[in-house]
Design an enzyme around this catalytic site. Structure first.
Site, PDB file in Angstrom:
ATOM      1  N   HIS A  50       9.603  18.348  11.144  1.00 57.42           N
ATOM      2  CA  HIS A  50       9.912  19.730  10.752  1.00 57.42           C
ATOM      3  C   HIS A  50       8.865  20.319   9.803  1.00 57.42           C
ATOM      4  O   HIS A  50       8.316  21.402  10.084  1.00 57.42           O
ATOM      5  CB  HIS A  50      11.305  19.819  10.142  1.00 57.42           C
ATOM      6  CG  HIS A  50      11.635  21.157   9.556  1.00 57.42           C
ATOM      7  ND1 HIS A  50      11.729  22.301  10.314  1.00 57.42           N
ATOM      8  CD2 HIS A  50      11.854  21.541   8.264  1.00 57.42           C
ATOM      9  CE1 HIS A  50      12.011  23.331   9.536  1.00 57.42           C
ATOM     10  NE2 HIS A  50      12.088  22.892   8.278  1.00 57.42           N
ATOM     11  N   HIS A  74       8.345  21.804   1.468  1.00 59.50           N
ATOM     12  CA  HIS A  74       9.478  22.664   1.118  1.00 59.50           C
ATOM     13  C   HIS A  74      10.826  21.950   1.118  1.00 59.50           C
ATOM     14  O   HIS A  74      11.798  22.443   0.549  1.00 59.50           O
ATOM     15  CB  HIS A  74       9.537  23.889   2.043  1.00 59.50           C
ATOM     16  CG  HIS A  74      10.019  23.597   3.426  1.00 59.50           C
ATOM     17  ND1 HIS A  74       9.189  23.137   4.428  1.00 59.50           N
ATOM     18  CD2 HIS A  74      11.248  23.702   3.990  1.00 59.50           C
ATOM     19  CE1 HIS A  74       9.881  22.985   5.533  1.00 59.50           C
ATOM     20  NE2 HIS A  74      11.137  23.317   5.308  1.00 59.50           N
ATOM     21  N   GLU A  78      14.731  18.988  -2.132  1.00 57.23           N
ATOM     22  CA  GLU A  78      16.120  19.044  -1.659  1.00 57.23           C
ATOM     23  C   GLU A  78      16.571  17.719  -1.043  1.00 57.23           C
ATOM     24  O   GLU A  78      17.728  17.319  -1.196  1.00 57.23           O
ATOM     25  CB  GLU A  78      16.220  20.163  -0.623  1.00 57.23           C
ATOM     26  CG  GLU A  78      17.622  20.489  -0.171  1.00 57.23           C
ATOM     27  CD  GLU A  78      17.619  21.678   0.785  1.00 57.23           C
ATOM     28  OE1 GLU A  78      18.455  21.680   1.697  1.00 57.23           O
ATOM     29  OE2 GLU A  78      16.771  22.581   0.622  1.00 57.23           O
ATOM     30  N   ASP A  79      15.659  17.011  -0.367  1.00 55.09           N
ATOM     31  CA  ASP A  79      16.051  15.837   0.423  1.00 55.09           C
ATOM     32  C   ASP A  79      15.620  14.495  -0.150  1.00 55.09           C
ATOM     33  O   ASP A  79      16.040  13.452   0.359  1.00 55.09           O
ATOM     34  CB  ASP A  79      15.483  15.962   1.843  1.00 55.09           C
ATOM     35  CG  ASP A  79      16.105  17.107   2.620  1.00 55.09           C
ATOM     36  OD1 ASP A  79      17.210  17.528   2.249  1.00 55.09           O
ATOM     37  OD2 ASP A  79      15.475  17.592   3.579  1.00 55.09           O
ATOM     38  N   ASP A 142       9.683  28.523   8.279  1.00 57.13           N
ATOM     39  CA  ASP A 142      10.765  27.522   8.247  1.00 57.13           C
ATOM     40  C   ASP A 142      11.912  27.947   9.168  1.00 57.13           C
ATOM     41  O   ASP A 142      12.422  27.161   9.979  1.00 57.13           O
ATOM     42  CB  ASP A 142      11.245  27.371   6.802  1.00 57.13           C
ATOM     43  CG  ASP A 142      12.466  26.462   6.677  1.00 57.13           C
ATOM     44  OD1 ASP A 142      12.490  25.400   7.330  1.00 57.13           O
ATOM     45  OD2 ASP A 142      13.390  26.827   5.929  1.00 57.13           O
ATOM     46  N   ASP A 262       9.104  52.067  27.947  1.00 55.65           N
ATOM     47  CA  ASP A 262       8.145  51.124  27.390  1.00 55.65           C
ATOM     48  C   ASP A 262       8.505  49.673  27.702  1.00 55.65           C
ATOM     49  O   ASP A 262       8.124  48.754  26.986  1.00 55.65           O
ATOM     50  CB  ASP A 262       8.018  51.306  25.873  1.00 55.65           C
ATOM     51  CG  ASP A 262       9.350  51.157  25.145  1.00 55.65           C
ATOM     52  OD1 ASP A 262      10.403  51.121  25.817  1.00 55.65           O
ATOM     53  OD2 ASP A 262       9.341  51.067  23.911  1.00 55.65           O
TER      54      ASP A 262
END
Length: 705
Positions: A50, A74, A78-79, A142, A262
């Site tokens: 990821h 990123h 958190e992980d 993300d 269009d």
């Protein structure tokens, strides 16, 4: 599926094409691997896919080195066990700020729920963007990879993520001009939320394309031949409208697929701006233009920097054909948005480049951000993400506003003080009311007056932008603070005399002790603290109360007048006409004393200072004749209706003081305001029941609201 090693090689190859030294990116890859491979819940291989995919998306946008590194890291805070301090020590404070903005909150109050958690995380993201707008670019990358892999989520979470993508992230991509990401986000969310409609629109478009491929080829060849004859070099390519855009146009404009001009078209990409206008003339010489379909976004760029010429012509075989004409630089901005030229600008950082975007300044310039609620901040951002219109000042300056914005929204966008003192406006030379909704291309002239003291509360009912509403509310909050101090002087002067103090001496004592004066006074007015206790905390020796007085928060019983509360005159609010035993609150109005409202009155929500009251506190409240109440009756008009309504009042023993009647001719209705004396809510309920028996009665309410 590509392996982690293949993704890493691809990332380094792509970034080296515009970043001279990729050593820091290599270090970030190694750092992320070390953090993720230490997890026991999943393999590091699974964790690394990821962030590498996110970094690759950022590289496609020519994102700068710090943004690429933030994309790689990123998720680590958190992980994993990695901290923001670890990131700052290894990659600097800017990267740490970006990662912090992208890290979800871990500790939230119990019962917050998924929706509440998402709001709080959005608030955190937006506040981080106020410091460094690049956090939005990384977040979009993300979210794009999340949407590309959304099929692996549980069905209910798929719907929630897709809806948030349509509501927040696709509009953000649009406002940043990153159309490539916007279109993919919209189509992926569309497919997730409305799979049947997606398949239907997809089939329609494919069927339509089969019949127009030959037309496109013919038109393309004709334009290339014409350009070559003029000695102009350019690229001509076909383009197809993305599915979600087709769906929304069919839905909102009630159009069939054949009425969308269009749906397919051609794009001409040339070297210079001058060549774009020459090419426009050439296209119009080949096929007649459809009136009203020419849009010049080169002379008047969109707020997200998008530039192009758009025209629709009656093309080969009599079929409508949209043609877009732009330079290569304009094309890069259209595809990649603000990130398009980061790699080519010497001596200018992407961060400073983003900070020059006016709409970002307006969105993320939060006042008193520490006290702003999640909903207020989210509303301010979402307001900016609405479809915009461009209007002009008398000097020709362009102002961007959300669609539906009014003249007053325009005034506040120009300057706060202009908004506060607006008394009128002219749009395209004609006088209009302040609630007039503006349209694309309007020329607006605001008229102000020094004699106007400030905004009106009614303005909050029709301004459409969070910016204008915030400025109006701030003005009333500031005014209310000033009035609070003025009113408190009247309320506290007499009680302070028994302690040998003047009001000013009391204020000076609060200042000397660094006490928040407004909070202290508000607590006294609301009976949440007593004057004795406040003075004791200030070091004043409080004497025993004299026998004939009763110690209260502010005043003594003898000081109360027949129609007063805590020494201040009061009146019952006309908007809600409260009656015993309803819960009531007071709103202090300078020069008018206290206005007593029902606790459920909608006007209470707009007041910045209220006083909790009981009916026993209202001096003179036990009035045998009752209270003057306004009853609003809406009814279908007929001959003799007023006489019949009057007889109902007579039967219930209520004495009518005044009647006002308004006729609505178009709907043949009456709005009747009856001023009557009532003792309590039982009197109103009895009247309500009797009137409701009449077939013509539509609505009966207490108060004028």
């Amino acid at each position: 599926m590509d392996s982690v090693e293949e993704l890493e090689r691809q990332l380094l190859k792509n970034t080296s094409s515009y970043i001279n030294n990729t050593d820091h990116i290599k270090k970030a890859i190694s750092f992320a691997e070390h953090a993720h491979y230490g997890q026991k819940r999943r393999s590091g291989e699974e964790y690394m896919v990821h962030p590498l995919r996110v970094a690759l998306i950022l590289a496609e946008l020519y994102a700068d080195e710090e943004s690429i590194i933030a994309g790689l890291l990123h998720d680590v805070v958190e992980d994993t066990e990695v901290t923001l301090k670890d990131i700052e020590d290894n990659f600097g404070s800017d990267v740490a700020l970006l990662v912090d903005g992208l890290t979800k909150l871990r500790k939230l109050p119990k019962g917050t729920g998924w929706e509440g958690a998402q709001k709080e995380n959005l608030r955190k993201l937006f506040l981080s963007a106020a410091e460094d707008p690049r956090v939005i670019i990384v977040k979009l990358a993300d979210r794009l990879h999340n949407m590309r892999t959304i099929q692996y989520l549980p069905p209910d979470k798929q719907k929630r993520v897709a809806k948030e993508t349509l509501d927040v992230y696709a509009p953000l991509a649009h406002r940043l001009g990153v159309y490539r990401i916007r279109w993919e986000l919209e189509d992926l969310a569309f497919k997730t939320l409305y799979p049947e409609q997606y398949e239907y629109i997809s089939a329609l478009v494919n069927q339509k394309l089969k019949g127009q491929k030959e037309v496109i080829r013919e038109a393309k060849a004709k334009i290339e031949e014409t350009l070559a004859a003029r000695g102009m070099k350019g690229t001509v390519e076909g383009r197809v409208k993305h599915l979600y855009s087709v769906y929304t146009k069919m839905l909102t404009q009630n159009k069939t697929i054949d009425e969308i001009f269009d749906l397919v078209g051609l794009r001409l990409i040339l070297d210079t701006e001058e060549e774009c206008y020459v090419a426009l003339g050439l296209v119009h010489s080949l096929w007649p233009p459809i009136p009203g379909r020419l849009k010049d976004y080169i002379a008047l760029p969109k707020p997200n920097f998008y530039q192009s010429l758009h025209t629709t012509v009656i093309g080969p075989r009599g079929l409508p054909l949209e043609v877009q004409i732009r330079t290569w630089q304009m094309h890069e901005v259209a595809e990649y948005g603000v990130a398009a030229h980061w790699a080519y600008k010497e001596g200018v950082s992407p961060k400073s480049d983003l900070e020059r975007i006016n709409w970002l300044k307006q969105v993320f310039a939060f006042e008193d951000e520490k006290v702003k609620s999640t909903d207020e901040i989210t509303r301010a951002v979402m307001d900016t993400l609405k479809e915009e219109i461009l209007v002009f000042t008398p000097k020709g300056d362009v102002i961007s506003l959300p669609k539906g914005a009014t003249v007053l929204d325009f005034a506040y966008r120009i300057h706060t003080e202009i908004g506060h003192h607006t008394v009128g406006a002219r749009v395209n030379g004609g006088w209009v009311p302040l609630d007039k909704e503006l349209e694309m291309g309007d020329r607006v002239e605001v008229v102000t007056s020094k004699n106007r003291s400030g905004p009106s509360l009614e303005w909050l009912d029709f301004v459409k932008t969070a910016h204008a509403a915030d400025k109006i509310n701030n003005w009333f909050r500031k005014r209310d603070r000033q009035e609070l101090l003025e009113d408190s002087r009247k309320m506290l002067e007499d009680p302070l005399k028994k302690y040998g103090l003047t009001y000013q001496e009391f204020i000076d004592m609060l200042k000397a002790k660094n006490v928040n004066i407004e909070n202290a006074i508000l607590n006294l007015i609301k009976n949440q603290s007593s004057l004795d206790s406040v003075l004791k905390n200030l070091g004043v020796v409080v004497a025993e109360p004299v026998e004939e007085t009763v110690d209260t928060a502010v005043a003594t019983k003898p000081a109360l007048s027949p129609n007063s509360v805590i020494g201040v005159p009061y009146r019952l609010a006309k908007c809600c006409s409260p009656l015993p035993p309803e819960e009531i609150v007071g709103i202090v109005e300078s020069g008018h004393g206290i206005v007593v409202h029902a606790a459920t009155c909608k006007n209470v929500n707009n007041a910045s200072k209220t006083i909790a009251l009981t009916w026993d506190q209202l001096q003179g409240s036990k009035n045998k004749d009752g209270y003057s109440v306004d009853i609003k009756i809406t009814a279908k008009d007929r001959l003799g209706l007023l006489a019949d309504i009057g007889s109902v009042f007579a039967v219930t023993g209520l004495n009518i003081e005044k009647v006002t009647v308004q006729r609505k001719q178009k709907v043949e209705q009456l709005k009747i305001i009856v001023q009557v004396k009532m003792r309590n809510v039982d009197d109103f309920q009895m009247l309500f029941n009797k009137l409701s028996e009449m077939p013509e009665i539509i609505e009966v309410t207490k108060g004028k609201q």
